[in-house]
Design a protein around this motif. Structure first.
Motif, PDB file in Angstrom:
ATOM      1  N   HIS A  28       0.836  -1.203   0.000  1.00  0.00           N
ATOM      2  CA  HIS A  28       0.000   0.000   0.000  1.00  0.00           C
ATOM      3  C   HIS A  28       0.874   1.256   0.000  1.00  0.00           C
ATOM      4  O   HIS A  28       0.625   2.189  -0.760  1.00  0.00           O
ATOM      5  CB  HIS A  28      -0.933  -0.001   1.207  1.00  0.00           C
ATOM      6  N   PHE A  29       1.890   1.275   0.862  1.00  0.00           N
ATOM      7  CA  PHE A  29       2.776   2.441   0.897  1.00  0.00           C
ATOM      8  C   PHE A  29       3.483   2.628  -0.443  1.00  0.00           C
ATOM      9  O   PHE A  29       3.689   3.756  -0.891  1.00  0.00           O
ATOM     10  CB  PHE A  29       3.784   2.337   2.040  1.00  0.00           C
ATOM     11  N   TYR A  30       3.823   1.522  -1.072  1.00  0.00           N
ATOM     12  CA  TYR A  30       4.440   1.601  -2.404  1.00  0.00           C
ATOM     13  C   TYR A  30       3.440   2.195  -3.399  1.00  0.00           C
ATOM     14  O   TYR A  30       3.786   3.093  -4.172  1.00  0.00           O
ATOM     15  CB  TYR A  30       4.919   0.222  -2.852  1.00  0.00           C
ATOM     16  N   ALA A  31       2.206   1.700  -3.378  1.00  0.00           N
ATOM     17  CA  ALA A  31       1.179   2.218  -4.295  1.00  0.00           C
ATOM     18  C   ALA A  31       0.955   3.704  -4.081  1.00  0.00           C
ATOM     19  O   ALA A  31       0.836   4.471  -5.043  1.00  0.00           O
ATOM     20  CB  ALA A  31      -0.126   1.442  -4.106  1.00  0.00           C
ATOM     21  N   VAL A  32       0.915   4.117  -2.827  1.00  0.00           N
ATOM     22  CA  VAL A  32       0.714   5.539  -2.503  1.00  0.00           C
ATOM     23  C   VAL A  32       1.844   6.382  -3.083  1.00  0.00           C
ATOM     24  O   VAL A  32       1.620   7.494  -3.569  1.00  0.00           O
ATOM     25  CB  VAL A  32       0.588   5.722  -0.975  1.00  0.00           C
ATOM     26  N   SER A  33       3.054   5.843  -3.059  1.00  0.00           N
ATOM     27  CA  SER A  33       4.204   6.602  -3.578  1.00  0.00           C
ATOM     28  C   SER A  33       4.145   6.786  -5.090  1.00  0.00           C
ATOM     29  O   SER A  33       4.829   7.652  -5.623  1.00  0.00           O
ATOM     30  CB  SER A  33       5.510   5.901  -3.195  1.00  0.00           C
ATOM     31  N   LEU A  34       3.321   6.010  -5.771  1.00  0.00           N
ATOM     32  CA  LEU A  34       3.256   6.069  -7.234  1.00  0.00           C
ATOM     33  C   LEU A  34       2.196   7.024  -7.774  1.00  0.00           C
ATOM     34  O   LEU A  34       2.246   7.397  -8.943  1.00  0.00           O
ATOM     35  CB  LEU A  34       2.978   4.669  -7.804  1.00  0.00           C
ATOM     36  N   LYS A  60      -0.560   2.949 -13.407  1.00  0.00           N
ATOM     37  CA  LYS A  60      -1.903   2.676 -12.890  1.00  0.00           C
ATOM     38  C   LYS A  60      -2.072   1.189 -12.593  1.00  0.00           C
ATOM     39  O   LYS A  60      -2.588   0.813 -11.530  1.00  0.00           O
ATOM     40  CB  LYS A  60      -2.971   3.106 -13.900  1.00  0.00           C
ATOM     41  N   ALA A  61      -1.617   0.357 -13.514  1.00  0.00           N
ATOM     42  CA  ALA A  61      -1.738  -1.085 -13.323  1.00  0.00           C
ATOM     43  C   ALA A  61      -0.916  -1.545 -12.119  1.00  0.00           C
ATOM     44  O   ALA A  61      -1.353  -2.408 -11.346  1.00  0.00           O
ATOM     45  CB  ALA A  61      -1.304  -1.822 -14.590  1.00  0.00           C
ATOM     46  N   LYS A  62       0.253  -0.968 -11.942  1.00  0.00           N
ATOM     47  CA  LYS A  62       1.106  -1.326 -10.804  1.00  0.00           C
ATOM     48  C   LYS A  62       0.442  -0.915  -9.489  1.00  0.00           C
ATOM     49  O   LYS A  62       0.494  -1.644  -8.498  1.00  0.00           O
ATOM     50  CB  LYS A  62       2.481  -0.666 -10.945  1.00  0.00           C
ATOM     51  N   ILE A  63      -0.202   0.251  -9.476  1.00  0.00           N
ATOM     52  CA  ILE A  63      -0.911   0.710  -8.275  1.00  0.00           C
ATOM     53  C   ILE A  63      -2.033  -0.266  -7.931  1.00  0.00           C
ATOM     54  O   ILE A  63      -2.184  -0.685  -6.778  1.00  0.00           O
ATOM     55  CB  ILE A  63      -1.458   2.139  -8.472  1.00  0.00           C
TER      56      ILE A  63
END
Length: 153
Positions: A28-34, A60-63
């Motif tokens: 989640h923290f990784y997704a937020v950083s993107l 977007k797909a990675k998030i």
């Protein structure tokens, strides 16, 4: 002196429950950083990201995949925690407790990496295998504990 942490006479299994929580939240923290995360509406992040024209399709797909990895981790956390607790109640030996608990954590780290970065059919299949390994470890906790406790209760 023991060769590795799994063979130590000390039981580390209960410590793996908060570690599993941390492993679950990291995607989640990784997704937020993107992207553009709005903490006022955190549950709409994935949906809002899909409509954000300033973010490229691959990001977007990675998030979406990272948020999926996070969700899957939390969906499995309760079952893992229960498995660790019952293993301790049954007084499984420390080597078994440590091996199963750390094996589960390893399966979740692999799962997260493959979920976030796996964009091919082969990698998604390997991701599913790592998920099944983790579930198998959870069932192993319950079966081993049940075998110990069946005649005691």
């Amino acid at each position: 002196m023991a060769a590795n942490i799994l063979d130590l006479p000390r039981n580390f299994s209960l410590y793996t429950i908060p570690a599993a929580w941390v492993i679950s939240i990291i995607p989640h923290f990784y997704a937020v950083s993107l992207g553009r995360f709005d903490n006022k509406n955190p549950r709409t992040y994935t949906r809002d990201t899909e409509g954000d024209q300033s973010i490229d399709k691959a990001t977007k797909a990675k998030i979406v995949r990272a948020e999926g990895a996070q969700q899957n981790g939390f969906e499995n956390l309760g079952l893992f925690a229960a498995a660790v607790v019952i293993g301790n109640v049954a007084k499984l030996d420390n080597s078994t407790l440590n091996t199963l608990a750390f094996g589960y954590l390893a399966s979740r780290v692999v799962f997260n990496g493959l979920y976030i970065y796996g964009t091919t059919d082969m990698l998604s299949n390997v991701r599913s295998m790592s998920f099944l390994v983790g579930v198998g470890i959870i069932w192993t906790f319950f079966i081993k504990s049940g075998n110990v406790l069946k005649d005691q209760l």
